[in-house]
Motif scaffolding. Structure first.
Motif, PDB file in Angstrom:
ATOM      1  N   LYS A   1      -0.271  -0.737 -10.682  1.00 33.25           N
ATOM      2  CA  LYS A   1      -0.127  -0.380  -9.271  1.00 33.25           C
ATOM      3  C   LYS A   1      -0.231   1.130  -9.081  1.00 33.25           C
ATOM      4  O   LYS A   1      -0.914   1.600  -8.184  1.00 33.25           O
ATOM      5  CB  LYS A   1       1.219  -0.875  -8.753  1.00 33.25           C
TER       6      LYS A   1
ATOM      7  N   HIS B   1      -3.922  -2.123  -6.577  1.00 36.25           N
ATOM      8  CA  HIS B   1      -4.222  -3.147  -5.572  1.00 36.25           C
ATOM      9  C   HIS B   1      -5.623  -2.941  -5.006  1.00 36.25           C
ATOM     10  O   HIS B   1      -6.425  -3.874  -4.941  1.00 36.25           O
ATOM     11  CB  HIS B   1      -3.202  -3.122  -4.426  1.00 36.25           C
ATOM     12  N   GLU B   2      -5.904  -1.709  -4.603  1.00 41.50           N
ATOM     13  CA  GLU B   2      -7.213  -1.415  -4.004  1.00 41.50           C
ATOM     14  C   GLU B   2      -8.332  -1.545  -5.038  1.00 41.50           C
ATOM     15  O   GLU B   2      -9.405  -2.075  -4.730  1.00 41.50           O
ATOM     16  CB  GLU B   2      -7.231  -0.020  -3.372  1.00 41.50           C
TER      17      GLU B   2
ATOM     18  N   THR C   1      -8.379  -3.524  -7.580  1.00 38.42           N
ATOM     19  CA  THR C   1      -8.577  -4.969  -7.773  1.00 38.42           C
ATOM     20  C   THR C   1      -9.386  -5.559  -6.625  1.00 38.42           C
ATOM     21  O   THR C   1     -10.334  -6.322  -6.846  1.00 38.42           O
ATOM     22  CB  THR C   1      -7.216  -5.678  -7.913  1.00 38.42           C
ATOM     23  N   ARG C   2      -9.037  -5.200  -5.396  1.00 35.09           N
ATOM     24  CA  ARG C   2      -9.790  -5.703  -4.226  1.00 35.09           C
ATOM     25  C   ARG C   2     -11.260  -5.307  -4.316  1.00 35.09           C
ATOM     26  O   ARG C   2     -12.150  -6.125  -4.061  1.00 35.09           O
ATOM     27  CB  ARG C   2      -9.182  -5.175  -2.930  1.00 35.09           C
TER      28      ARG C   2
ATOM     29  N   ALA D   1      -2.450  -7.515 -13.891  1.00 32.27           N
ATOM     30  CA  ALA D   1      -1.669  -6.361 -13.467  1.00 32.27           C
ATOM     31  C   ALA D   1      -0.541  -6.163 -14.467  1.00 32.27           C
ATOM     32  O   ALA D   1       0.146  -7.116 -14.838  1.00 32.27           O
ATOM     33  CB  ALA D   1      -1.099  -6.600 -12.074  1.00 32.27           C
TER      34      ALA D   1
ATOM     35  N   ASP E   1       5.907  -7.415  -5.342  1.00 28.40           N
ATOM     36  CA  ASP E   1       4.909  -6.661  -6.101  1.00 28.40           C
ATOM     37  C   ASP E   1       3.907  -7.607  -6.754  1.00 28.40           C
ATOM     38  O   ASP E   1       2.703  -7.370  -6.727  1.00 28.40           O
ATOM     39  CB  ASP E   1       5.584  -5.803  -7.182  1.00 28.40           C
TER      40      ASP E   1
ATOM     41  N   ALA F   1       1.643  -9.039  -4.108  1.00 25.48           N
ATOM     42  CA  ALA F   1       0.633  -8.076  -3.640  1.00 25.48           C
ATOM     43  C   ALA F   1      -0.558  -8.043  -4.594  1.00 25.48           C
ATOM     44  O   ALA F   1      -1.711  -7.970  -4.154  1.00 25.48           O
ATOM     45  CB  ALA F   1       1.251  -6.686  -3.497  1.00 25.48           C
ATOM     46  N   PHE F   2      -0.306  -8.118  -5.888  1.00 27.92           N
ATOM     47  CA  PHE F   2      -1.416  -8.137  -6.847  1.00 27.92           C
ATOM     48  C   PHE F   2      -2.182  -9.452  -6.757  1.00 27.92           C
ATOM     49  O   PHE F   2      -3.412  -9.461  -6.814  1.00 27.92           O
ATOM     50  CB  PHE F   2      -0.918  -7.910  -8.278  1.00 27.92           C
TER      51      PHE F   2
ATOM     52  N   ALA G   1      -4.403  -9.351  -3.859  1.00 31.06           N
ATOM     53  CA  ALA G   1      -5.545  -8.451  -4.069  1.00 31.06           C
ATOM     54  C   ALA G   1      -6.612  -9.077  -4.961  1.00 31.06           C
ATOM     55  O   ALA G   1      -7.746  -8.624  -4.986  1.00 31.06           O
ATOM     56  CB  ALA G   1      -5.065  -7.134  -4.690  1.00 31.06           C
TER      57      ALA G   1
END
Length: 115
Positions: free
Chosen positions: A49, A57-58, A60-61, A74, A83, A86-87, A90
């Motif tokens: 992260k 996250h970004e 991964t996206r 992650a 958390d 969120a991963f 993403a």
């Protein structure tokens, strides 16, 4: 170089993994893009992260937006359910809390058929 990067590299090497290390999330995205553009792929992508320039996250996206299906795991000290979610949102396939150990690397490799 950060102490945690040195430790992670040593753990990966001890597990028999050849790693291609990026200094930040934007560089990781660039390396994946170059590999895909050259007709290749990584076997596994580990992300965190808290990376400079672009967080995990970004990164991964953006990797998923390229159509990359490589497993993304992650690895983070931020391991509250939110958390992990969120991963997953993403595009990560799995989450492993830090610290990264030889046993955890072995489990990750086995889970994705790489051991």
């Amino acid at each position: 170089m950060l102490e945690r990067q040195v430790l992670a590299r040593a753990v990966l090497r001890a597990a028999g993994v050849e790693a291609d290390e990026a200094e930040n999330g934007a560089e990781a995205v660039r390396r994946v893009r170059e590999r895909v553009g050259g007709g290749g792929a990584y076997d596994l992508i580990l992300t965190d992260k808290q990376m400079p320039v672009m967080d995990g996250h970004e990164a991964t996206r953006q990797i998923r937006a390229m159509g990359v299906t490589t497993p993304i795991v992650a690895v983070s000290s931020d391991s509250l359910p939110s958390d992990v979610q969120a991963f997953t949102a993403a595009g990560a396939d799995d989450f492993t809390p830090k610290p990264l150990t030889k046993e955890k690397v072995g489990h990750i490799l086995s889970k994705f058929g790489l051991a």
